[in-house]
Scaffold this active site. Structure first.
Site, mmCIF file in Angstrom:
data_model
loop_
_atom_site.group_PDB
_atom_site.id
_atom_site.type_symbol
_atom_site.label_atom_id
_atom_site.label_comp_id
_atom_site.label_asym_id
_atom_site.label_seq_id
_atom_site.Cartn_x
_atom_site.Cartn_y
_atom_site.Cartn_z
ATOM 1 N N LYS A 183 43.565 32.464 42.725
ATOM 2 C CA LYS A 183 42.470 32.126 41.796
ATOM 3 C C LYS A 183 42.584 33.096 40.618
ATOM 4 C CE LYS A 183 38.697 32.588 40.342
ATOM 5 N NZ LYS A 183 38.510 32.833 38.877
ATOM 6 N N GLU A 259 41.706 46.398 44.709
ATOM 7 C CA GLU A 259 42.015 47.306 43.600
ATOM 8 C C GLU A 259 40.912 47.090 42.565
ATOM 9 O OE1 GLU A 259 46.069 46.609 42.342
ATOM 10 O OE2 GLU A 259 46.814 46.827 44.373
ATOM 11 N N CYS A 293 42.745 49.077 34.117
ATOM 12 C CA CYS A 293 41.887 49.814 35.062
ATOM 13 C C CYS A 293 42.224 51.296 35.076
ATOM 14 C CB CYS A 293 42.045 49.230 36.451
ATOM 15 S SG CYS A 293 43.747 49.309 37.034
HETATM 16 P P1 NAD Z 1 35.785 40.394 37.804
HETATM 17 O O1 NAD Z 1 35.511 41.128 39.065
HETATM 18 O O2 NAD Z 1 34.644 39.890 37.015
HETATM 19 O O3 NAD Z 1 36.710 39.130 38.086
HETATM 20 C C1 NAD Z 1 37.936 39.230 38.759
HETATM 21 C C2 NAD Z 1 38.235 37.912 39.433
HETATM 22 O O4 NAD Z 1 37.262 37.687 40.448
HETATM 23 C C3 NAD Z 1 38.186 36.713 38.501
HETATM 24 O O5 NAD Z 1 39.203 35.817 38.871
HETATM 25 C C4 NAD Z 1 36.816 36.129 38.798
HETATM 26 O O6 NAD Z 1 36.701 34.754 38.541
HETATM 27 C C5 NAD Z 1 36.712 36.395 40.287
HETATM 28 N N1 NAD Z 1 35.345 36.422 40.800
HETATM 29 C C6 NAD Z 1 34.210 36.789 40.136
HETATM 30 N N2 NAD Z 1 33.151 36.675 40.947
HETATM 31 C C7 NAD Z 1 33.606 36.243 42.150
HETATM 32 C C8 NAD Z 1 32.998 35.936 43.395
HETATM 33 N N3 NAD Z 1 31.680 36.065 43.586
HETATM 34 N N4 NAD Z 1 33.782 35.524 44.424
HETATM 35 C C9 NAD Z 1 35.112 35.419 44.261
HETATM 36 N N5 NAD Z 1 35.750 35.664 43.092
HETATM 37 C C10 NAD Z 1 35.009 36.081 42.049
HETATM 38 O O7 NAD Z 1 36.719 41.369 36.946
HETATM 39 P P2 NAD Z 1 37.297 41.112 35.484
HETATM 40 O O8 NAD Z 1 36.179 41.253 34.512
HETATM 41 O O9 NAD Z 1 38.096 39.874 35.505
HETATM 42 O O10 NAD Z 1 38.319 42.356 35.336
HETATM 43 C C11 NAD Z 1 37.926 43.619 34.920
HETATM 44 C C12 NAD Z 1 37.698 44.516 36.111
HETATM 45 O O11 NAD Z 1 38.843 44.538 36.934
HETATM 46 C C13 NAD Z 1 37.461 45.947 35.698
HETATM 47 O O12 NAD Z 1 36.449 46.494 36.501
HETATM 48 C C14 NAD Z 1 38.784 46.622 36.032
HETATM 49 O O13 NAD Z 1 38.727 47.994 36.290
HETATM 50 C C15 NAD Z 1 39.196 45.879 37.249
HETATM 51 N N6 NAD Z 1 40.644 46.016 37.465
HETATM 52 C C16 NAD Z 1 41.095 46.852 38.451
HETATM 53 C C17 NAD Z 1 42.455 47.032 38.642
HETATM 54 C C18 NAD Z 1 43.021 47.956 39.701
HETATM 55 O O14 NAD Z 1 44.219 47.883 39.965
HETATM 56 N N7 NAD Z 1 42.234 48.823 40.295
HETATM 57 C C19 NAD Z 1 43.354 46.330 37.845
HETATM 58 C C20 NAD Z 1 42.857 45.502 36.846
HETATM 59 C C21 NAD Z 1 41.488 45.340 36.658
HETATM 60 O O1 6OD Z 2 51.029 48.661 38.042
HETATM 61 C C1 6OD Z 2 50.466 48.038 38.937
HETATM 62 O O2 6OD Z 2 51.058 47.648 39.956
HETATM 63 C C2 6OD Z 2 49.040 47.742 38.839
HETATM 64 N N1 6OD Z 2 48.459 47.143 39.908
HETATM 65 C C3 6OD Z 2 48.374 48.045 37.695
HETATM 66 C C4 6OD Z 2 47.000 47.857 37.502
HETATM 67 C C5 6OD Z 2 46.468 47.978 36.269
HETATM 68 C C6 6OD Z 2 45.087 47.757 36.043
HETATM 69 O O3 6OD Z 2 44.609 47.219 35.068
#
Ligand code: NAD
Ligand code: 6OD
Length: 491
Positions: A183, A259, A293
């Site tokens: 998804k 993550e 992130c």
């Molecule tokens: P989000 O949590 O709003 O959405 C992520 C995904 O989850 C999307 O596909 C969304 O449609 C889905 N989703 C939302 N609500 C849901 C539910 N109730 N059930 C199932 N799926 C659901 O995040 P975003 O705004 O798309 O991305 C930004 C966030 O992601 C930031 O907090 C960022 O730090 C985090 N992020 C973390 C990492 C990491 O590796 N730690 C990497 C990239 C982004």
């Molecule tokens: O480098 C990666 O494998 C990874 N998961 C990066 C995540 C970045 C977050 O926005």
């Protein structure tokens, strides 16, 4: 009157090897200027169920009996095919995110290829552990573990690095013999759908890779993660959504790999090589418009170099070139959406209310007429805040950092670790003993010294606290995407 029929680009679901319509449509918006990239077919509960069943059937068919060598060869073919369709994927990623083409080429799509190649190598090179158990009576027993795929894996990913984050999970999952239902974010449906074409072209059997489009709650995200027949969820996204997914899988006690968000710190010591530091630090704050992130939002600087670091970081922010993804010289794209810009601007206002000095930025930039519909925002640097301020505690996910002075190593470590998150940190110093020492004291999953976001895909990746559950990368990914049966044979 001449009626003009506009044929919008259609972004469909991919279920059981077939591209299928959804029941409703929503717009895929280009954040550069607000134009419409295409129409996305939203999957309803029935279609999500069909995708899960298709994945289950694939596991019960020849895919379930495939050998490690067959799967790893197939993953290499997928990587080769991504390489052949490199430009198509760059175009999809750029259209959905508005990021500079150079970023899409060098980070997103390049890592898509690397993810498939790396996990093919890791899985091919992984063997079983065994123990010869000595029994009291002189006898013995042989213990060995047999790894099996976890099963049907739900893969839910965000919009910031769409293909990179998707393939980071899909590659090890498939190499381990699972079938996935993906998804992608509603903001960035393009590259996951193109990857479906690539999977088909590379010969991935029907049902092994499925894509369902839609939103979270009350849509495909919730239908998928609460589906009773998924065997695990791997999720990258916000902490709040992760928490909701935990509740969704709790009744059936399914494993999760999360993550999540971060509020990452950089620690700049007075002995740092400031040319190298400003270069790396600026990248860590402003890369992908701060929407990684791992991006730094808190910068702690030893007092003797505080003014110089603030001045040079601000100068770097001013030198960034906001513009169309393919335009020569563009370094920085827009935020992902107008809604996300509202959230980030809310923090810009909150910082000022908390007494921040805005060294540079702080608002919406003036842009060319053809870009005014986009989600542009000014790269921003603040001073004058403390860890007590909310903008120093919440993840903002924009091109902004707050710079704070410190007077000792212990104080720097204490300030950096004073957060509910625990994703990443970077330490900048020419004293390597200090580099090792401080990096190890950081309560984070990834601790860099004199660099940032330098990745070896075999190493563990993930976060502590609000930043996640578990680690992926190399063997750690295999641990999540497999179940083990230990066999004990009395000899
Ligand atoms: P989000 O949590 O709003 O959405 C992520 C995904 O989850 C999307 O596909 C969304 O449609 C889905 N989703 C939302 N609500 C849901 C539910 N109730 N059930 C199932 N799926 C659901 O995040 P975003 O705004 O798309 O991305 C930004 C966030 O992601 C930031 O907090 C960022 O730090 C985090 N992020 C973390 C990492 C990491 O590796 N730690 C990497 C990239 C982004
Ligand atoms: O480098 C990666 O494998 C990874 N998961 C990066 C995540 C970045 C977050 O926005």
């Amino acid at each position: 009157m001449l009626l003009e029929v506009v044929c919008m680009h259609q972004i469909q679901n991919y279920v059981n090897g077939v591209f299928v319509d959804g029941v409703t449509l929503f717009d895929d918006v280009n954040p550069v200027d607000g134009s419409i990239v295409g129409q996305v077919h939203e999957a309803d509960a029935l279609l999500v169920d069909q995708a899960v069943q298709a994945a289950r059937n694939a596991l019960n068919g020849p895919w379930g009996a495939s050998t490690v060598r067959e799967r790893c060869d197939l993953m290499r073919r997928v990587a080769n095919r991504i390489e052949e369709r490199f430009d198509d994927l760059v175009a999809a990623e750029v259209a959905d995110t508005g990021k500079p083409e150079k970023h899409a080429r060098e980070v997103d799509v390049a890592r898509g290829i690397a993810n498939f190649r790396s996990f093919a190598e890791t899985v091919a090179a992984t063997g079983q552990v065994s123990f010869m158990t000595e029994l009291g009576n002189g006898g013995s027993a042989l213990n060995y573990a047999v790894d099996k795929p976890l099963g049907v894996v739900a893969v839910v990913v965000p919009w910031n690095l769409p293909l990179l984050l998707l393939t980071w999970k899909v590659a090890p999952a498939l190499a381990c013999g699972n079938a996935v239902v993906v998804k992608p974010s509603e903001e960035t449906p393009g590259s996951a759908t193109l990857l479906a074409e690539i999977m088909q072209e590379a010969g991935v059997p029907a049902g092994v890779y499925n894509v369902v489009h839609g939103f979270g709650q009350g849509s495909a995200g919730e239908f998928l993660t609460s589906h009773p027949e998924i065997d695990g969820v791997t999720f990258t996204g916000s902490t709040a959504t992760g928490s909701g997914i935990m509740r969704a899988v709790a009744p059936r006690v399914r494993p999760v790999s999360f993550e999540l968000g971060g509020k990452n710190a950089a620690l700049v010591f007075a002995d740092a090589d400031l040319d190298l530091t400003i270069d790396g630090l600026s990248r860590s704050v402003f890369a992908n418009t701060g929407q990684v992130c791992l991006c730094t939002e808190r910068v702690y600087v030893e007092r003797p170099v505080f003014d110089e670091v603030v001045e040079r970081l601000a100068a770097h922010a001013q030198d960034l070139v906001l513009g169309r993804p393919g335009a020569a010289g563009t370094t920085t794209g827009p935020l992902i959406s107008l809604a996300h810009r509202e959230k980030v601007l809310g923090y810009y206002r909150m910082a000022e209310d908390s007494g921040a000095k805005v060294v540079v930025g702080g608002g919406i930039p003036a842009v060319a007429d053809d870009l005014t519909g986009g989600s542009w925002i000014e790269p921003t640097v603040w001073t004058g805040l403390t860890n007590l301020d909310r903008v120093m505690r919440d993840e903002i996910f924009g091109p902004v950092a707050s710079v704070v002075p410190f007077d000792s190593e212990d104080e720097a470590v204490r300030l950096a670790n004073d957060t509910d998150y625990g994703l990443a940190a970077s330490t900048w110093t020419t004293d390597l003993s200090r580099g090792h020492r401080v990096a190890q004291r950081m309560n984070v999953g990834m601790s860099w010294v004199n660099t940032w976001f330098l990745r070896d895909l075999r190493s563990p990746f993930g976060g502590m606290g609000l930043s996640g559950i578990g680690r992926e990368g190399g063997q750690r990914s295999l641990d999540f995407y497999t179940e083990s049966t230990n066999v004990c044979v009395k000899l």
